[in-house]
Write a protein that holds these residues in place. Structure first.
Motif, mmCIF file in Angstrom:
data_model
loop_
_atom_site.group_PDB
_atom_site.id
_atom_site.type_symbol
_atom_site.label_atom_id
_atom_site.label_comp_id
_atom_site.label_asym_id
_atom_site.label_seq_id
_atom_site.Cartn_x
_atom_site.Cartn_y
_atom_site.Cartn_z
ATOM 1 N N ASN A 161 0.828 -1.198 0.000
ATOM 2 C CA ASN A 161 0.000 0.000 0.000
ATOM 3 C C ASN A 161 0.867 1.255 0.000
ATOM 4 O OD1 ASN A 161 -2.845 1.267 0.672
ATOM 5 N ND2 ASN A 161 -1.392 2.199 2.086
ATOM 6 N N ALA A 162 1.951 1.208 0.778
ATOM 7 C CA ALA A 162 2.861 2.356 0.819
ATOM 8 C C ALA A 162 3.552 2.554 -0.527
ATOM 9 C CB ALA A 162 3.895 2.151 1.929
ATOM 10 N N LEU A 163 3.983 1.466 -1.162
ATOM 11 C CA LEU A 163 4.623 1.574 -2.481
ATOM 12 C C LEU A 163 3.674 2.182 -3.501
ATOM 13 C CD1 LEU A 163 6.507 -1.850 -2.707
ATOM 14 C CD2 LEU A 163 7.561 0.414 -2.633
ATOM 15 N N LEU A 164 2.421 1.739 -3.485
ATOM 16 C CA LEU A 164 1.445 2.270 -4.438
ATOM 17 C C LEU A 164 1.173 3.753 -4.194
ATOM 18 C CD1 LEU A 164 -1.105 -0.680 -4.608
ATOM 19 C CD2 LEU A 164 0.394 0.107 -6.445
ATOM 20 N N SER A 165 1.294 4.184 -2.954
ATOM 21 C CA SER A 165 1.039 5.599 -2.660
ATOM 22 C C SER A 165 2.099 6.502 -3.284
ATOM 23 C CB SER A 165 0.989 5.811 -1.144
ATOM 24 O OG SER A 165 2.274 5.646 -0.562
ATOM 25 N N PHE A 166 3.267 5.933 -3.624
ATOM 26 C CA PHE A 166 4.311 6.724 -4.280
ATOM 27 C C PHE A 166 4.119 6.779 -5.795
ATOM 28 C CE2 PHE A 166 6.414 5.725 -0.263
ATOM 29 C CZ PHE A 166 6.955 6.959 0.070
ATOM 30 N N TYR A 167 3.195 5.979 -6.317
ATOM 31 C CA TYR A 167 2.898 6.065 -7.750
ATOM 32 C C TYR A 167 1.958 7.255 -7.937
ATOM 33 C CZ TYR A 167 1.875 4.508 -12.498
ATOM 34 O OH TYR A 167 1.761 4.425 -13.866
ATOM 35 N N PRO A 168 2.304 8.224 -8.781
ATOM 36 C CA PRO A 168 1.612 9.520 -8.785
ATOM 37 C C PRO A 168 0.172 9.501 -9.302
ATOM 38 C CG PRO A 168 3.217 9.411 -10.564
ATOM 39 C CD PRO A 168 3.425 8.196 -9.736
ATOM 40 N N VAL A 169 -0.218 8.536 -10.139
ATOM 41 C CA VAL A 169 -1.564 8.535 -10.698
ATOM 42 C C VAL A 169 -2.335 7.317 -10.213
ATOM 43 C CG1 VAL A 169 -0.938 9.861 -12.741
ATOM 44 C CG2 VAL A 169 -0.743 7.371 -12.779
ATOM 45 N N ALA A 170 -3.660 7.321 -10.452
ATOM 46 C CA ALA A 170 -4.528 6.256 -9.935
ATOM 47 C C ALA A 170 -4.476 4.993 -10.772
ATOM 48 C CB ALA A 170 -5.968 6.754 -9.836
#
Length: 405
Positions: free
Chosen positions: A62-71
């Motif tokens: 979840n933390a890694l995905l939060s660093f991806y800038p778009v949805a």
């Protein structure tokens, strides 16, 4: 970086063939259709039991995905995130560094993310003149895009299994309550039948319930409880009231107890044990105070082939059942010492039941004596119970009757 290793901030790690194959497969199967990153995350979360992931690993994902800038995850965009361990730990609820590394390794092993290491082992990105990322080193989220449909299918399978689990659990609860009520009616109304034995059998089945059952555990318990339900329903069909039958040894409390004056040694000659040899009741008997008890009618339905060996060609009580077992024991080539040991560990009626079940499957057993000794040894260690053996035979005969009908 040497061949066969990848350099990470945590040291050199071997690049396994499985990881190489997985990375090549991801590159080949990556979808051109974008997918919502949080939807994929929910699917991975739902299927975590199939993927071998713990909750902390999901927190890191979840933390890694939060660093991806778009949805949306898309193949035409950079799918690599490059946060530092400190940044990851902060967004993963302050997870410790050691735990963080283990979780990242678990995500890599499960094929959820892929490491892309830089020459110096650091995570960073190079940007072009226009500010776009040209190259990045860190963790690739490409597997989430490539395996999005697979994760969705796994999540659906887990959801379906959970529904079946709830259905089976509800059915088991209903059948268990019905059996309890029927037994109570039989005992309170003093109806003809082995009601105390049925109650003991009910308690044994419930005692085998797992604390955290799987779907297979519930199905097995439901099967056993349903067979007992059929038995008590048959017993309730007889509406005549009667007192306790003298012929029913189980009902009178002298059925299996090894301390009973009517010992199995009256049916078998006494053989002294070898020096140093010890005999003790199995763990289940220690916990419950007495060996397992089953209604005689249920035993005879499961093992009908022993009936002709009873006195007069029939079996009407447990004494006649044990007498028939002695005859069958001799036919099967089971030694008196093996049967005596079974009596000591399983109880008189338990040993008779084991011999009856072995007789039913004699064509599939090479050495009946060795098989009985093996069952006795397992029972002594608390690794064997007569219940599943009886219910398996009862189930086999019931299926045969349905097929023949």
């Amino acid at each position: 970086m040497e061949t066969g290793y990848i350099t990470t901030p945590f040291g050199r790690r071997p690049m396994t063939l499985a990881l190489v194959k997985r990375q090549v497969k991801t590159d080949q199967e990556i979808s051109e259709r974008p997918v919502d990153k949080w939807r994929v995350f929910r699917d991975v979360s739902d299927a975590r039991s199939r993927l071998g992931l713990q909750d902390r690993a999901l927190a890191v994902l979840n933390a890694l995905l939060s660093f991806y800038p778009v949805a949306e995850l898309s193949s035409d965009k950079n799918l690599i995130v490059f946060p530092s361990n400190a940044q990851l730990s902060a967004r993963a609820n302050g997870i410790a560094g050691t735990t963080l590394r283990k979780c990242l390794g678990a995500l890599v092993e499960a094929g959820i993310i892929i490491r892309k290491d830089s020459p110096n082992g650091k995570r960073y990105a190079r940007k072009g003149d226009e500010g776009d990322i040209e190259d990045a080193y860190g963790f690739s989220l490409a597997p989430l895009l490539a395996r999005a449909r697979e994760f969705a299918a796994l999540a659906q399978e887990v959801a379906a299994e959970q529904r079946r689990f709830r259905v089976m659990k509800d059915r088991l609860t209903i059948v268990r309550r019905d059996v309890r009520k029927l037994i109570t009616v039989g005992i309170e109304e003093n109806l003809v039948g082995d009601w105390r034995a049925a109650e003991a059998c009910f308690i044994q089945i419930v005692g085998r319930f797992a604390r955290r059952p799987t779907l297979q555990d519930l199905m097995a318990s439901l099967d056993e409880m349903s067979l007992l339900h059929d038995e008590v329903s048959r017993m309730l069909e007889t509406k005549e009231e009667a007192g306790k039958s003298d012929g029913n040894a189980i009902g009178n409390g002298c059925h299996i107890q090894n301390s009973n004056t009517e010992s199995c040694y009256e049916l078998e000659p006494r053989f002294e044990m070898k020096p140093g040899e010890k005999s003790e009741p199995n763990k289940q008997a220690k916990q419950k105070g007495e060996p397992e008890v089953f209604p005689l009618s249920m035993v005879l339905r499961a093992c009908p082939e022993i009936v002709p060996f009873g006195p007069g060609g029939s079996i009407g009580n447990w004494r006649e059942m044990m007498s028939a077992a002695v005859t069958v024991r001799s036919m099967l080539g089971v030694s008196p010492s093996a049967y005596e040991e079974a009596c000591e560990v399983l109880g008189q009626a338990g040993a008779a039941l084991a011999v009856a079940c072995i007789h039913e499957r004699a064509g599939h057993i090479n050495s009946a004596g060795g098989y009985l000794r093996d069952l006795t040894a397992k029972a002594r260690r608390g690794e064997f119970s007569l219940g599943p053996m009886l219910f398996a035979q009862l189930r086999a005969n019931s299926n045969f009757e349905r097929t023949s009908a």
